[in-house]
Scaffold this motif. Sequence first.
Motif, short mmCIF file in Angstrom:
data_model
loop_
_atom_site.label_atom_id
_atom_site.label_comp_id
_atom_site.label_asym_id
_atom_site.label_seq_id
_atom_site.Cartn_x
_atom_site.Cartn_y
_atom_site.Cartn_z
N ILE A 93 0.85 -1.20 0.00
CA ILE A 93 0.00 0.00 0.00
C ILE A 93 0.88 1.24 0.00
CG2 ILE A 93 -0.23 0.21 2.53
CD1 ILE A 93 -3.31 0.72 1.98
N GLY A 94 0.31 2.38 -0.39
CA GLY A 94 1.10 3.63 -0.43
C GLY A 94 2.24 3.47 -1.42
N GLY A 95 3.44 3.82 -0.98
CA GLY A 95 4.59 3.74 -1.87
C GLY A 95 4.91 2.32 -2.31
N SER A 96 4.41 1.34 -1.58
CA SER A 96 4.67 -0.05 -1.95
C SER A 96 3.62 -0.58 -2.92
CB SER A 96 4.73 -0.92 -0.69
OG SER A 96 5.76 -0.45 0.16
N SER A 100 6.50 -4.29 1.47
CA SER A 100 6.32 -3.36 2.59
C SER A 100 7.68 -2.96 3.12
CB SER A 100 5.50 -4.02 3.70
OG SER A 100 5.43 -3.16 4.82
N LYS A 101 7.97 -1.68 3.08
CA LYS A 101 9.26 -1.21 3.60
C LYS A 101 9.43 -1.67 5.05
CE LYS A 101 11.91 2.92 4.63
NZ LYS A 101 12.08 4.35 4.50
N THR A 102 8.40 -1.48 5.86
CA THR A 102 8.51 -1.78 7.29
C THR A 102 8.11 -3.21 7.63
OG1 THR A 102 6.24 -1.01 7.55
CG2 THR A 102 8.00 0.59 7.97
N THR A 115 2.95 -2.78 8.20
CA THR A 115 1.76 -2.01 7.83
C THR A 115 0.50 -2.88 7.90
OG1 THR A 115 3.15 -0.65 6.43
CG2 THR A 115 0.79 -0.56 5.97
N GLY A 155 9.29 5.54 1.31
CA GLY A 155 8.26 4.70 0.67
C GLY A 155 7.79 5.26 -0.65
N GLN A 194 0.40 10.99 -3.53
CA GLN A 194 1.24 10.57 -2.41
C GLN A 194 2.58 11.31 -2.45
OE1 GLN A 194 3.11 6.72 -2.18
NE2 GLN A 194 3.25 6.80 0.04
N GLU A 230 2.04 13.80 0.57
CA GLU A 230 2.67 13.19 1.75
C GLU A 230 4.03 13.84 2.00
OE1 GLU A 230 3.95 8.82 2.25
OE2 GLU A 230 2.01 8.81 3.23
N GLN A 270 6.54 11.67 7.42
CA GLN A 270 5.08 11.61 7.22
C GLN A 270 4.38 11.35 8.55
OE1 GLN A 270 7.11 9.48 5.03
NE2 GLN A 270 7.34 8.20 6.85
N VAL A 301 0.45 10.63 9.26
CA VAL A 301 -0.32 9.38 9.11
C VAL A 301 -0.39 8.61 10.43
CG1 VAL A 301 0.31 9.20 6.67
CG2 VAL A 301 1.67 7.98 8.37
N LYS A 347 -3.43 5.95 12.64
CA LYS A 347 -3.03 4.54 12.83
C LYS A 347 -3.19 4.16 14.30
CE LYS A 347 0.63 4.18 9.31
NZ LYS A 347 2.08 4.06 9.12
O1 LIG Z 1 5.90 0.09 2.73
P1 LIG Z 1 5.20 0.17 4.04
O2 LIG Z 1 6.15 0.20 5.19
O3 LIG Z 1 4.20 -0.94 4.17
O4 LIG Z 1 4.43 1.54 4.10
C1 LIG Z 1 3.41 1.84 3.20
C2 LIG Z 1 3.09 3.31 3.20
O5 LIG Z 1 2.68 3.72 4.50
C3 LIG Z 1 3.20 5.02 4.79
O6 LIG Z 1 4.23 4.87 5.69
C4 LIG Z 1 2.18 5.91 5.44
O7 LIG Z 1 0.95 5.86 4.85
C5 LIG Z 1 3.71 5.51 3.44
O8 LIG Z 1 4.65 6.50 3.59
C6 LIG Z 1 4.23 4.23 2.87
O9 LIG Z 1 4.49 4.34 1.50
#
Ligand SMILES: O=P(O)(O)OC[C@H]1O[C@](O)(CO)[C@@H](O)[C@@H]1O
Length: 527
Positions: free
Chosen positions: A140-143, A193-195, A198, A251, A333, A337, A489, A492, A496
């Motif tokens: 989602i988002g950047g991913s 997902s970067k993190t 999510t 992201g 975004q 963002e 960011q 957001v 959450k």
């Molecule tokens: O890639 P992740 O860590 O799942 O995050 C998805 C998105 O959520 C955010 O952290 C906040 O909505 C974005 O900046 C990011 O692209």
Amino acid sequence: MKRCDQTAAWAALQGHYQAHGRGFDLREAFARDAGRYTAMGIEAPEVYADLSKNLLDTATLHFLLDLARECGLETQRDALLRGEPVNGTEGRAVLHTALRAPQGTAPFSDDVHGVLDHMLAYADGVRADWAFTDIVNIGIGGSDLGPQMVVRALESYTHSGQRLHFVSNVDGHDLAPLLQRLDPNKTLFIVASKTFTTQETMANAQAARDWFLSAGGHAISRHFVATTTNIEAAAAFGISTTFGFWDWVGGRYSLWSAIGLPIAIAIGSANFRELLAGAHAMDRHFAEAPLERNLPALLGLLDLWYRNFHGFGSRSVAPYHQGLARLPAYLQQLEMESNGKRVDVHGAALPFGTSPVVWGEPGTNGQHAYFQMLHQGTDVIPVEFIAVKTPSHPWAGQHHKLLANCLAQSQALMLGKTAAEAATEKAPTASASIAPEVLAQHRSFPGNRPSTTFVLEALTPRSLGALVAMYEHRVFTSGALWGINSFDQWGVELGKALCNQLLPRLASGDTAGLDASTAGLLRRLTA
Ligand SMILES: O=P(O)(O)OC[C@H]1O[C@](O)(CO)[C@@H](O)[C@@H]1O
């Protein structure tokens, strides 16, 4: 480094706006200066920009460039590109440019090219593996937005046979209908997902894995891969094939990293490298071109001029190419963002507006929806047209219609039509009962509405890479002038946290301690 409103140029721009900017008339400007189109055309790698239909002249540009210099734009840009920790609130460098730099020319080059080679070899393997009929990116988002936008844009570079899908929403209506159409043993899931924390992505990944096992899928290790900076969490989820990246890739700037895996599967490694090369060419332009001819820098300055002097709160993007249908969503975004901030890097409240609302739809569809408001509404909304000279379909006549529409819209926005001109036109029969002078008011257009037109020779991996990098640097430019951190960011986070608090109440129905509105809605949704 000075914030824009603390410069002498800002004060000069205020005076200039009052004396000339407010009353600037595009039609008069073209009549006065036969060379306006040529002078205000910028040739950047893969992208030509016609800035001449914007509400500015040489004097405005002169003051804006002074402002850029006083704000230390070039120094800030160089710090970004060198990998200094310009994302202060997270203590991070911001180096998406390193992801598209040739080997040995940017920080972290060995790491970047190591993962890139590995990821592209895997992508080519998947492309050649006809056992995979469907590839599902869960992110989602950047991913999601970047890969989805690019895969759509470069559809003519994909080979038939493999279908790419993107699932982002935690709403099960996103994933469920897709799973119904899939064969688990012919599907590859990419958990992006970067993190790797999510909520939406984890929920969808879990649901996909449960479905895979219950629908008779074999070998999770072959059918699930991850693109993430959190390799441990991916391993804990049970994924052994992981393509990593780094905390210095934001992201919304990550499509160039392993997050681009679905792009590479769709278009192949050679085309993915072209995408990177196009972006790198724009990076060099941004790094090296003098500010007077530096397209991202000029666009960022124009954004400041419109937002802070003309008071325009919105910008519409109209790509005249159906392949760019997801570009406005991607730019929302990227821009909102990044620059939707209300304090500067020192935490001081900003006394001026920052990110405009960015929105749009492909042309010509938007013409039959909201262009009415762009032409005759009470707000002035600068429009950005993207025209592509050569289509990838064979219908020249249809393409001419598309391009004629694109040119006509920016022309109409600029030229308008006076009531006197409208009065000379023959009224349509249905309106005949209205007094002609009243009808003429309805049929007149104020004109003098600004637009920029970008021209690409063709929509290719290289030109798309350059176009996206242009937008990235433009967002950096306006953020740097506004003195904000474009790379965090925090906005957001509150939603959450509150969502996590509300989640157990959806099951229990407990409303104790909630505000009356949230409690009432929760009761209505759970009773
Ligand atoms: O890639 P992740 O860590 O799942 O995050 C998805 C998105 O959520 C955010 O952290 C906040 O909505 C974005 O900046 C990011 O692209």
